[in-house]
Design an enzyme around this catalytic site. Structure first.
Site, mmCIF file in Angstrom:
data_model
loop_
_atom_site.group_PDB
_atom_site.id
_atom_site.type_symbol
_atom_site.label_atom_id
_atom_site.label_comp_id
_atom_site.label_asym_id
_atom_site.label_seq_id
_atom_site.Cartn_x
_atom_site.Cartn_y
_atom_site.Cartn_z
ATOM 1 N N ARG A 30 -1.810 -2.697 -5.984
ATOM 2 C CA ARG A 30 -2.657 -3.386 -6.957
ATOM 3 C C ARG A 30 -2.341 -2.939 -8.384
ATOM 4 O O ARG A 30 -2.368 -3.736 -9.303
ATOM 5 C CB ARG A 30 -4.137 -3.117 -6.634
ATOM 6 N N LYS A 73 -7.319 -5.200 13.951
ATOM 7 C CA LYS A 73 -6.105 -4.536 14.412
ATOM 8 C C LYS A 73 -5.600 -5.110 15.735
ATOM 9 O O LYS A 73 -4.385 -5.136 15.979
ATOM 10 C CB LYS A 73 -6.355 -3.026 14.539
ATOM 11 N N PRO A 86 -1.776 6.205 15.479
ATOM 12 C CA PRO A 86 -2.838 7.120 15.914
ATOM 13 C C PRO A 86 -3.558 7.703 14.695
ATOM 14 O O PRO A 86 -3.388 7.219 13.566
ATOM 15 C CB PRO A 86 -2.049 8.199 16.653
ATOM 16 N N GLY A 87 -4.356 8.729 14.908
ATOM 17 C CA GLY A 87 -4.983 9.417 13.794
ATOM 18 C C GLY A 87 -3.927 10.086 12.925
ATOM 19 O O GLY A 87 -3.126 10.883 13.417
ATOM 20 N N TYR A 106 -13.140 -3.575 12.546
ATOM 21 C CA TYR A 106 -11.819 -2.976 12.327
ATOM 22 C C TYR A 106 -10.944 -3.164 13.560
ATOM 23 O O TYR A 106 -9.765 -3.550 13.462
ATOM 24 C CB TYR A 106 -11.978 -1.492 12.003
ATOM 25 N N GLY A 153 0.823 -1.210 0.000
ATOM 26 C CA GLY A 153 0.000 0.000 0.000
ATOM 27 C C GLY A 153 0.850 1.250 0.000
ATOM 28 O O GLY A 153 0.505 2.246 0.638
#
Length: 252
Positions: free
Chosen positions: A37, A145, A172-173, A141, A12
């Protein structure tokens, strides 16, 4: 672990945290390949066709990945699910588990024997604060995780003394396209003020580089997010009571 000269595969790696990690490893002197991909979407890096959502794609990619003898595998690719469990589309749940946990496990399983034979390697797994802080609306989710955290810990126990180890990112965010999806999936029933303070992908990537260089097995966020992690781990009743004030099942 020394990064300069290392061969690194980032799944990714064409956007968001993955791209920031690819650039950070390249900046530290690594030879970086990104697994995506669509290899045509990649600029500035070697690309490996790889869809973590497809067992067949992983199997097809493995021979080339093993031939490249990567020193570091960064399992970064991920999908987000959210909402009340009964409202989450079943196809999305299956796809998310495949990418976030099953595909990650499949790829890791494939590269470990070569790393062990060479006596050198690092598996970096992208988990999330949701793997520790179990929020409403994040059931599937969070489960995936949490599994990534457990997998990483078990790997370190299994790999002790081999020269190979795992680092789990309790991310984190971070300001990415996936982060921008959270209001659509969570916002109707959650007060998202909890998400204030998201950091830049580049800042998180630099922390990952430092954790690899220090040969750590876990990377935690700092500040208020760290406080939340400590509460969730050691005072779960207080954490759940606080989170409960931010959630209304019937809508806000």
């Amino acid at each position: 672990m020394k990064i300069s000269g290392a061969r690194v595969l980032v799944t990714g790696g064409n956007r968001g945290i993955g791209l920031a990690l690819a650039e950070a490893f390249k900046g530290a002197g690594a030879d970086v390949t990104v697994g995506v991909r669509d290899p045509s979407s990649v600029k500035g890096f070697k690309a490996q066709a790889l869809d973590l959502g497809s067992r067949a794609s992983i199997e097809e990619a493995i021979p080339g990945i093993l031939k490249s003898e990567f020193d570091i595998l960064v399992n970064n690719a991920g999908l987000l699910t959210g909402g009340l469990l009964e409202d989450q589309p079943l196809d999305e749940i299956y796809s998310m588990y495949q990418v976030n946990l099953v595909g990650l496990t499949h790829l890791t399983r494939a590269v470990i024997p070569g790393m062990v034979a060479r006596g050198r390697g690092k598996i970096i797994n992208n988990s999330s604060v949701s793997g520790v802080m179990n929020f409403p609306m994040a059931s599937t989710y969070s489960a995936a995780k949490t599994g990534v955290i457990a997998l990483s810990a078990c790997l370190n126990a299994e790999l002790k003394g081999t020269g190979v180890s795992a680092l789990v990112m309790v991310t984190p965010g971070v300001k990415t396209r996936m982060f921008d999806e959270i209001p659509k999936k969570y916002g109707a029933k959650m007060d998202l003020a909890l998400l204030e303070g998201a950091i830049r992908p580049e800042d998180w990537a630099q922390k990952v580089i430092e954790a690899v260089q220090d040969d750590r097995d876990i990377l935690l966020p700092t500040g208020a997010t760290r406080v939340g992690l400590v509460m969730a781990r050691f005072t779960p009743k207080a954490f759940n009571a606080f989170v409960g004030t931010k959630f209304q099942r019937t809508g806000r």
